[in-house]
Design an enzyme around this catalytic site. Structure first.
Site, PDB file in Angstrom:
ATOM      1  N   ASP A 158       3.463   9.539  -0.639  1.00 42.96           N
ATOM      2  CA  ASP A 158       2.296   8.763  -0.216  1.00 42.96           C
ATOM      3  C   ASP A 158       2.024   7.688  -1.261  1.00 42.96           C
ATOM      4  OD1 ASP A 158       0.012   8.040   1.210  1.00 42.96           O
ATOM      5  OD2 ASP A 158      -0.657  10.111   1.461  1.00 42.96           O
ATOM      6  N   HIS A 207       0.804  -1.231   0.000  1.00 45.53           N
ATOM      7  CA  HIS A 207       0.000   0.000   0.000  1.00 45.53           C
ATOM      8  C   HIS A 207       0.829   1.270   0.000  1.00 45.53           C
ATOM      9  CE1 HIS A 207      -4.015  -1.893   0.935  1.00 45.53           C
ATOM     10  NE2 HIS A 207      -3.186  -2.898   1.113  1.00 45.53           N
TER      11      HIS A 207
HETATM   12  C1  G6P Z   1      -1.192   3.158   6.164  1.00 45.04           C
HETATM   13  C2  G6P Z   1      -0.550   1.785   5.953  1.00 45.04           C
HETATM   14  C3  G6P Z   1      -1.398   0.699   6.604  1.00 45.04           C
HETATM   15  C4  G6P Z   1      -1.667   1.047   8.033  1.00 45.04           C
HETATM   16  C5  G6P Z   1      -2.322   2.422   8.152  1.00 45.04           C
HETATM   17  C6  G6P Z   1      -2.581   2.852   9.593  1.00 45.04           C
HETATM   18  O1  G6P Z   1      -2.368   3.270   5.420  1.00 45.04           O
HETATM   19  O2  G6P Z   1      -0.364   1.527   4.582  1.00 45.04           O
HETATM   20  O3  G6P Z   1      -0.736  -0.541   6.515  1.00 45.04           O
HETATM   21  O4  G6P Z   1      -2.489   0.080   8.646  1.00 45.04           O
HETATM   22  O5  G6P Z   1      -1.468   3.375   7.544  1.00 45.04           O
HETATM   23  O6  G6P Z   1      -1.409   2.780  10.328  1.00 45.04           O
HETATM   24  P1  G6P Z   1      -1.300   1.865  11.623  1.00 45.04           P
HETATM   25  O7  G6P Z   1       0.155   1.894  11.960  1.00 45.04           O
HETATM   26  O8  G6P Z   1      -2.155   2.556  12.638  1.00 45.04           O
HETATM   27  O9  G6P Z   1      -1.789   0.499  11.290  1.00 45.04           O
END
Ligand code: G6P
Length: 491
Positions: free
Chosen positions: A394, A168
């Site tokens: 991003d 992602h």
């Molecule tokens: C981004 C990453 C995800 C992640 C999200 C939230 O979108 O690509 O993999 O889950 O951020 O971050 P966190 O560390 O809270 O899971």
């Protein structure tokens, strides 16, 4: 909360570091479930809707061992993490090594061997859990940078599976990636998948380049030929591989999207439209409402955009009587020091700008460090005049796409960083380099002054792009690439 019996194995399995719902402690000692932050969950939830599937992931709290549970047709399989694993796998290797390295070293990545050991251990746990719940020949879809070793670990245990991996976040240029002491192991881990998907074409070509330079595998874009008995060579350039038995791995871009229809429906509901009007009133009916919506992350360029806004007030290009900047910053990764420092920096900047330019009845910047409901967020999108999305780097940025989906009224302007994946598709936005503060100021001024006719024509174009490429299309094209439909397979 469970609504049906959890089956033992399933044909469609998603594996992500986080489950889409986080377990938070509730007053009565039980768990309260709240939606997890970030674009990954926003994108995948609609893919799961109506599909009988398993979701393997961490429930967001340490040291709790939760039983599998089911909600509608999704069956959740929680993977437990200890406090040390949270520190070394999640806060450490994932978010203090990989995250900064993959986002162009905006902050310095840290390399620690203990973190790497824990990363491997935790990846193995996710792979083992996925292997247990996947039915014979199932499709297993591994998500994101926290789990890059899982595809190969799964293939080793369960060669019958069809394995997809989607990344992602950005995949960096080789000169940066090469810093990683375990780069060969990571590439080997990813190549366990049948398809490795990225947000942008440049991400996919960066990975192929990294594979070529480390392993010398032959390739015909987007396919890489991986020897059946591949092992990761140590971190030096390997001689070209001449193995006769190979499998093909597709390394390709699949730009992610969201459920455009459902965002549009919610945004045009009576309740949201009414709330949008109230928001403008509560803000003192400004001539221009600027809006930023982000996780509080140093990749998002929040400081750059607020600096530009502050300078415009200083120079008189904007007047605090006319303009307000609403910045929603949802709390994120607060255990990581750089995130705590960022919060201090942003709050100091907001305080300074408000001190210099605010009024008794209205600050220049309305800053909310909170999670807000989806309805309230939609109402913000509908209420604002200028949406400001200025990440320094991003993967995609679904906020930009969600804003466009929400503007069924064809109004509003989008200022968008060229360093967000979304810029590849939303080229009718006002595209900026967020490091260029003067350029950013010009774009904010142009957006504020944009005629209704220009807003309409740009928005129509952008809406067409997001409607055509919504989340269903993303999921179908990825799944078809891993599991070619019957007719393709017969050829
Ligand atoms: C981004 C990453 C995800 C992640 C999200 C939230 O979108 O690509 O993999 O889950 O951020 O971050 P966190 O560390 O809270 O899971």
């Amino acid at each position: 909360m469970a609504s049906s019996k959890t089956p033992e194995t399933l044909d469609f399995v998603v594996v992500s570091n986080r489950l889409p719902i986080d377990a938070k402690p509730a007053k009565n000692g039980a768990e309260k479930w709240v939606t997890s932050p970030g674009g990954l969950v926003a994108a995948l939830q609609p893919v799961m809707k109506g599909r009988t599937a398993a979701w393997v992931g961490w429930p967001g709290r340490v040291d709790i061992d939760l039983e599998p549970f089911s909600l509608a047709s999704t069956h959740y399989f929680p993977v437990a993490l200890s406090a040390v694993e949270l520190e070394e796998h999640y806060e450490g290797f994932s978010n203090s090594t990989l995250w900064p390295l993959y986002h162009d070293v905006i902050v310095q990545p840290e390399f620690h061997r203990t973190w790497w050991e824990t990363y491997k251990k935790v990846n193995q746990r996710f792979a083992d859990r996925a292997a247990e719940v996947a039915a014979e020949g199932a499709f297993v879809w591994v998500q994101d940078y926290q789990l890059q070793l899982v595809p190969q670990m799964l293939r080793k245990k369960r060669p019958d599976l069809q394995i997809g991996y989607f990344h992602h976040i950005p995949f960096p240029a080789y000169e940066l990636f090469a810093q990683l002491p375990w780069r060969a192991d990571i590439l080997h881990g990813l190549l366990g998948a049948d398809v490795v998907g990225f947000q942008r074409k440049t991400d996919a070509s960066n990975m192929r380049e990294a594979v070529r330079r480390n392993f010398g595998y032959s390739m015909q874009k987007p396919m890489v030929r991986v020897p059946l008995r591949a092992t990761p060579p140590r971190n030096r350039k390997a001689p070209p591989v001449t193995a006769s038995k190979t499998r093909e791995v597709m390394v390709e871009a699949f730009p992610i999207s969201l459920d455009v229809q459902s965002s549009a429906k919610l945004a045009s509901s009576d309740a949201v439209v009414k709330r949008a009007k109230e928001i403008r009133k509560e803000l003192g009916s400004p001539k221009t409402m600027f809006l930023g919506v982000d996780r509080l992350d140093y990749t998002k360029g929040i400081r750059h955009r607020l600096k530009a806004f502050g300078e415009m007030l200083q120079e008189g290009t904007l007047k605090a009587e006319d303009a307000v900047f609403v910045q929603l910053a949802s709390p994120s990764r607060e255990g990581v020091e750089q995130y705590r420092e960022l919060r201090d920096d942003i709050e100091q900047l907001v305080g300074r700008i408000n001190g210099d330019f605010g009024h008794l009845n209205r600050p220049a910047i309305v800053y909310l460090h909170q999670n807000i409901s989806r309805e309230e967020m939609m109402a913000m999108y509908v209420a604002c005049d200028v949406m400001v999305v200025t990440p320094l780097r991003d993967g995609m940025n679904l906020v930009a796409k969600e804003f466009v989906s929400a503007r069924t009224d064809h109004r509003g302007a989008l200022v968008l960083s060229e360093f967000a994946g979304a810029a590849d598709e939303l080229d009718e936005a006002l595209i900026v380099n967020p490091h260029d503060i003067d350029g950013l100021k010009e774009a904010l001024a142009d957006a504020a002054a944009m005629s209704a006719a220009e807003q309409k024509s740009r928005m129509e174009h952008m809406r067409k792009v997001v409607v055509e490429n919504d989340i269903k299309r993303w999921a179908t094209s990825f799944i078809d690439a891993v599991k070619p439909p019957e007719r393709k397979r017969r050829r």
